[in-house]
Enzyme design. Structure first.
Site, mmCIF file in Angstrom:
data_model
loop_
_atom_site.group_PDB
_atom_site.id
_atom_site.type_symbol
_atom_site.label_atom_id
_atom_site.label_comp_id
_atom_site.label_asym_id
_atom_site.label_seq_id
_atom_site.Cartn_x
_atom_site.Cartn_y
_atom_site.Cartn_z
ATOM 1 N N GLY A 1 49.375 41.806 45.011
ATOM 2 C CA GLY A 1 49.053 40.957 46.149
ATOM 3 C C GLY A 1 48.434 39.646 45.691
ATOM 4 N N GLU B 1 42.433 37.767 40.732
ATOM 5 C CA GLU B 1 41.175 37.040 40.934
ATOM 6 C C GLU B 1 40.739 36.111 39.815
ATOM 7 O OE1 GLU B 1 41.437 40.375 40.500
ATOM 8 O OE2 GLU B 1 39.901 41.142 39.131
ATOM 9 N N ASN B 2 41.653 35.684 38.921
ATOM 10 C CA ASN B 2 41.253 34.830 37.797
ATOM 11 C C ASN B 2 40.133 33.868 38.221
ATOM 12 O OD1 ASN B 2 43.787 35.717 36.453
ATOM 13 N ND2 ASN B 2 44.672 34.484 38.084
ATOM 14 N N HIS C 1 39.104 39.862 49.466
ATOM 15 C CA HIS C 1 39.050 40.720 48.283
ATOM 16 C C HIS C 1 38.903 39.868 47.015
ATOM 17 C CE1 HIS C 1 40.335 44.404 46.030
ATOM 18 N NE2 HIS C 1 40.724 43.481 45.152
ATOM 19 N N GLU C 2 39.752 38.871 46.878
ATOM 20 C CA GLU C 2 39.738 38.071 45.644
ATOM 21 C C GLU C 2 38.468 37.239 45.510
ATOM 22 O OE1 GLU C 2 41.857 38.947 43.566
ATOM 23 O OE2 GLU C 2 43.085 40.049 45.001
HETATM 24 ZN ZN ZN Z 1 41.016 43.540 43.111
#
Ligand code: ZN
Length: 1051
Positions: free
Chosen positions: A455, A458-459, A491-492
């Protein structure tokens, strides 16, 4: 990383596809119709009949979770190392880890991570240190072991003497056996999967030059390392890189000395051999030059092909490093605890742009048409969080609290990024307030990538997304799409703290990243976007995670992992959803404020460093200050797989409660072996005397059973209020009371409580602890139900049964089941309008009910949908369709050949990812198997349908009667290609295995699935998802045996 949201269970028709490729209008690829050849196996499979053989399935011995005797996997070579060099070698190594830990100022992960974690739980003394064996025991044990090892070595080596050049008496024979061979035939000086800890990285200078014409890249990396123990070697990760040069420079000296390098691809490792000993405490710089191809998988530095506004093919290069792919973009110490700073320079075509974690510092010309972008030095971070993108991108930005937030997309999608920007700005402010730590970077970029496996990722400072998880189009995005996009962003953004600022030390504790980000995702949405009712989605995800966790194939949330497949497999519903659910349970038990204070302490204590599960509990304990031992409580949930079944018996004011392990697929005699499982369960309950949230009662059940005495007699009692706890409740006789309550006054319980009761009773019926009749009796109240959560749960349970009956050939019974649903929900379905009107929750309910009705062809749903589809076709796709029912309309339209062809044409020309997602799912719902096969094949090839869609296409195909055998055949025939593209063990492969086998309910299929995976590599057959698939088929068989006769009576 975010999984494509809301797709955790294969056992539902009501998932939404999220993702879509991008091909501009006018580039249609026609479906070739009858050129499609059906695979031979499909015809054979369709003739499968249940064989009479009884399969005796060996059950795994049930490990007592409190006395772990699991032996961590060690490769053959490292086992030899232990044998050959004795115990002292191991001890030195352990010291290495601890020394480097001190140096790095962090508590380093021990190598035999989970085993020791588990042990430490129960061997801890009060001050938290482990009790150690006495020195005498150690000496005796060591001597015994050395003698035993020597004997084993003699026996082991004797037969091989004749094959060695030097004969049998030279000591260095052991050396040859200890270490593996490098690619050049020399001995590779390291045998373990994990890197040694005698050298740690401090800083990387990385220069890259990707070429989007040749699709290759070259690079050079200078790594400043610090020496913890004197050594001659620097072992680090590298995968698929063509290394051309390696040198070492000492900190004081300026002379770059050439160094020999050895490669051991099995462990993705290289060893740079120093020309002289590397001294303790000194810094050295390792310089490595290399080249490689841009990857054609979804990992590492990978290439993506897409069409621009003018239908011209363009290339896009992006990275996906989590969990273990940074090593395929540059040589590095690719373990999360090796945090360092990074300076990145990228050479690019002057017409393209680049992005990386940090803001751009300078752009300088290199040669004709090529410039170099240099980014600021990063904060101290793990390799898996590094990222860069080289592409033609456009963006919109907004400054907030000292950081510039930007959303990037390819130019033709720029008009769909505004919702994401607004949402990100709100969420960023919320998290900064909640954690009391500012987002530490000057910028935050969110980029929509045209082909992306998960999906989002998160870098740090550069979050990459699947386009459908970021782009919102007001005409075609539904209420559900809006929730989904908000959830992925939430979430990220949470990961920028949980994961990026504080990172799990090793992948066994992945839940610390993913469980937390998932928990924060739903918590933040409830706080900032209450109108989205995301808590109901979370509830449904927990129900699905519990299905997986109830199988024998499940594993503890924190589990030992070592190989890359094992690491990939940690990205599953247990790390994400169970992890989040346990945190939610703890939050409710501790109260919101105490929980928040605990999180603040945890983040503050470990920022820019790493943590283990225990560090979190210690932080919480700082706040509870002796009033509650959070560590003791939570250990029972983190190190034990599965969850408890709580049985309640009410007699007057006295309530007896007892707990046992909830487990499917056990013979009665096996129940005793699970008797040792014990959880500390924060039980909650409401009663007829007071059923509002403010008078929720709590009781900590930390024994097998207990008695709760109520102040007065009550008419009813409901446990697990709002399903805030991770357990199932059996009410015995009292089910009748609750069923009557629902029928008389269902609003006495909250919608979540009602959904919880529906879920629990159907689960108990599956387990044989309650009758299916009672479960059907309970849902008889549904004709009065108007909340989404209970209706969704009921439809989910009924779909599971319907699917099993349909695949079993019990079509009449399946039809009778649908009549029952129609009697219950017919009026409700009729009341739904085919519009986007109303509040978000009403819109979502409409979507759910009409999708269900059209799928099962009840209440004239298909007729209305087909009429709307025809109007849309007549307008040549220009008519605007209501987004919430768009999928139902497309699905009905795709039933005809002309409709399917038109929809495919529109799929190729749509510029809305939201619309394309609905279209591809509708296309995959056709009953024409040639079309289904064409879709799967083309999605695997990736030319006309993005490969990112494949797992969703397989999911849709494998639910339907015409498609489920075809989907399994496709998976078998393309197994090697699938695992190469998506990586063995990855979330996508887990889903493909799960979806393509979830409908099987015969012994013949059980044998077929088992023997297929047994015929593949050991890594394949050992996957959790394979064991889970086998368990699920057995469960389906058992369910039918248990309930078929009852259903025949009931329906
Ligand atoms: Zn995650």
């Amino acid at each position: 990383m975010a999984a494509p949201p809301h797709h955790f269970s294969p056992l539902t028709r009501s998932f939404s596809l999220d993702g879509g490729g991008q091909t501009p209008r006018g580039n249609m690829q026609p479906f070739p119709g009858d050129q499609i050849q059906l695979p031979r196996n499909m015809i054979e499979n369709s003739m499968f009949e249940e064989e009479p053989d009884v399969v005796d399935l060996a059950k795994e011995p049930c490990l007592h979770p409190l006395e772990p005797d699991e032996v961590e996997y060690e490769p053959r070579s490292s086992r030899l190392l232990v044998r050959g060099l004795g115990e002292h070698e191991m001890d030195d190594d352990e010291e290495d880890y601890e020394s480097s830990a001190k140096l790095l100022g962090m508590s380093f992960m021990n190598r035999s991570s989970s085993l020791r974690n588990n042990m430490s739980v129960y061997r801890q003394s009060s001050n938290g240190s482990c009790s150690l064996p006495s020195a005498r025991t150690m000496v005796v044990c060591t001597v015994t072991l050395v003698i035993a090892a020597a004997l084993i070595m003699v026996i082991y080596l004797l037969p091989k003497c004749t094959f060695t050049k030097e004969g049998c008496h030279k000591k260095n024979h052991t050396i040859e056996l200890i270490y593996p061979l490098a690619t050049n035939g020399k001995i590779f000086p390291w045998a373990k999967v994990r890197l040694p800890s005698d050298v740690v990285p401090l800083h990387y200078d990385l220069v890259l030059q990707p070429n989007l014409t040749t699709l290759k890249f070259s690079g050079s990396v200078k790594i400043v390392v610090n020496i913890i123990h004197v050594t001659w070697k620097i072992v680090l990760h590298s995968s698929g890189l063509n290394i051309t040069k390696a040198t070492i420079t000492s900190a004081g000296g300026h002379q770059e000395k050439p160094a020999e390098f050895l490669e051991y691809p099995l462990h993705d490792q290289i060893a740079v051999m120093a020309p002289e000993a590397l001294l303790v405490g000194q810094n050295y710089t390792v310089n490595i030059a290399y080249s490689s191809n841009l990857s054609d998988t979804y990992y590492g530095f990978y290439k993506i092909s897409y069409k621009d506004e003018n239908s011209k093919q363009r290339w896009f290069a992006a990275t996906q490093f989590e969990p273990v792919a940074a090593r395929s973009a540059f040589p590095c110490f690719d373990e999360p605890a090796f945090k360092a700073t990074f300076l990145i320079k990228i050479k690019r075509d002057e017409k393209l742009s680049t992005l990386s974690n940090m803001p751009k510092k300078a752009t300088t010309p290199v040669t004709n048409g090529i410039v170099q972008d240099e980014f600021f030095v990063s904060l101290k971070m793990s390799t898996y969080l590094l990222a860069f993108v080289v592409a033609d991108l456009k963006n919109i930005s907004r400054e907030t609290n000292g950081s510039l937030v930007s959303v990037y997309a390819i130019p033709q999608h720029l008009n769909q990024v505004e919702y994401a920007l607004n949402t990100s700005v709100k969420l960023l402010a919320f998290y900064q307030n909640y954690f009391l730590i500012n987002y530490p970077l000057e910028k935050l970029d969110l980029v929509a990538i045209p082909d992306f496996q998960s999906g989002a990722m998160e870098n740090w400072g550069l979050i990459t997304f699947r386009e459908s998880a970021l782009l919102f189009d007001s005409h075609t995005s539904s209420a559900r799409d809006k929730k989904s996009i908000t959830a992925v962003i939430a979430h990220e953004l949470a990961h920028q703290w949980f994961g990026n600022l504080v990172t799990m030390e090793w992948w066994n504790d992945l839940w610390l990243n993913e469980g937390f980000a998932t928990f924060m995702e739903y918590f933040a949405m409830e706080e900032i976007f209450p109108e989205l009712h995301s808590d109901e989605d979370f509830l449904n995800l927990i129900f699905k995670a519990m299905m997986k966790d109830s199988l024998n194939s499940s594993h503890p949330v924190s589990s030992a992992v070592q190989s890359s497949e094992q690491i990939e497999e940690m990205f599953d519903a247990l790390s994400y959803i169970k992890g989040a659910s346990l945190l939610s349970m703890l939050k409710h038990y501790l109260t919101k404020d105490v929980f928040q204070a605990g999180i603040e302490v945890y983040l503050h204590n470990h920022k820019y460093g790493c943590a283990q599960s225990d560090d979190l509990w210690d932080s919480m304990n700082e706040i509870t200050n002796g009033t509650l031992d959070v560590k003791k409580l939570m250990k029972t949930w983190i190190v034990q797989k599965g969850f408890p079944l709580v049985t309640v018996v009410r007699k007057g004011k006295i309530i007896s409660v007892k707990q046992e392990k909830y487990l499917y697929l056990v013979e009665p005699e096996n129940w005793t072996s699970d008797a040792s499982y014990l959880w500390h369960i924060p039980l909650t309950y409401i009663t007829s005397s007071c059923n509002f949230t403010h008078c929720t009662n709590a009781y900590l059940l930390d024994q097998k059973s207990a008695i709760i005495e109520l102040p007065e007699e009550v008419e009813w009692i409901k446990f697990n209020v709002d399903m805030n706890g991770y357990y199932i409740v059996h009410y015995g006789e009292d089910w009748k009371t609750l069923i009557d309550l629902l029928k008389k006054n269902h609003t006495a319980l909250s919608p979540k409580d009602r959904a919880n009761l529906i879920n629990n009773i159907f689960n108990l019926a599956g387990l044989g602890k309650e009758s299916l009749e009672k479960a059907f009796d309970l849902i008889d109240y549904l004709n009065k139900e108007s909340s989404t959560a209970p209706l969704t749960q009921a439809l989910f349970q009924l779909s599971l049964i319907y699917n099993l009956l349909e695949k079993k050939g019990e079509q009449q019974l399946a039809a009778r089941l649908m009549h029952r649903v129609e009697r219950l929900l017919g009026d409700k379905i009729d009341q739904q309008s085919w519009t986007d009107d109303g509040a978000l929750s009403q819109r979502e309910l409409r979507s759910t009910l009409l999708a269900f009705a059209c799928t099962h062809d009840i209440r004239n749903c298909r007729t209305t949908a087909t009429e709307m589809f025809e109007k849309w076709v007549n307008s040549n796709g220009t008519m605007s369709l209501p987004s919430d029912v768009m999928k139902a309309i497309f699905t009905a339209g795709a039933k005809s050949n002309d409709g399917w062809d038109f929809l495919l044409k529109m799929y190729f020309s749509s510029v809305s990812e939201a619309e394309k997602s609905k279209m591809i799912e509708a296309l995959a719902s056709t009953e024409d198997v040639r079309k289904l096969l064409w879709l799967m094949q083309n999605s695997l090839e990736g030319e006309v349908i993005r490969t990112q869609e494949l797992s969703h296409i397989i999911a849709t195909v494998s639910q339907s009667l015409p498609g489920y055998l075809l989907a399994w055949d496709f998976v078998k025939e393309n197994w090697e290609k699938l695992t190469r593209k998506f990586h063995l063990g990855s979330y996508t492969i887990q889903n493909i295995i799960s979806w393509s086998t979830s409908q099987f309910a015969t012994k013949a299929h059980l044998i077929e699935v088992k023997s297929f995976f047994e015929s593949k590599s050991e890594q394949s057959s050992q996957l959790h998802s394979v064991k889970e698939a086998i368990d699920t088929i057995q469960l389906n068989i058992q369910w039918m045996e248990r309930n078929l006769a009852m259903l025949q009576e009931l329906l």
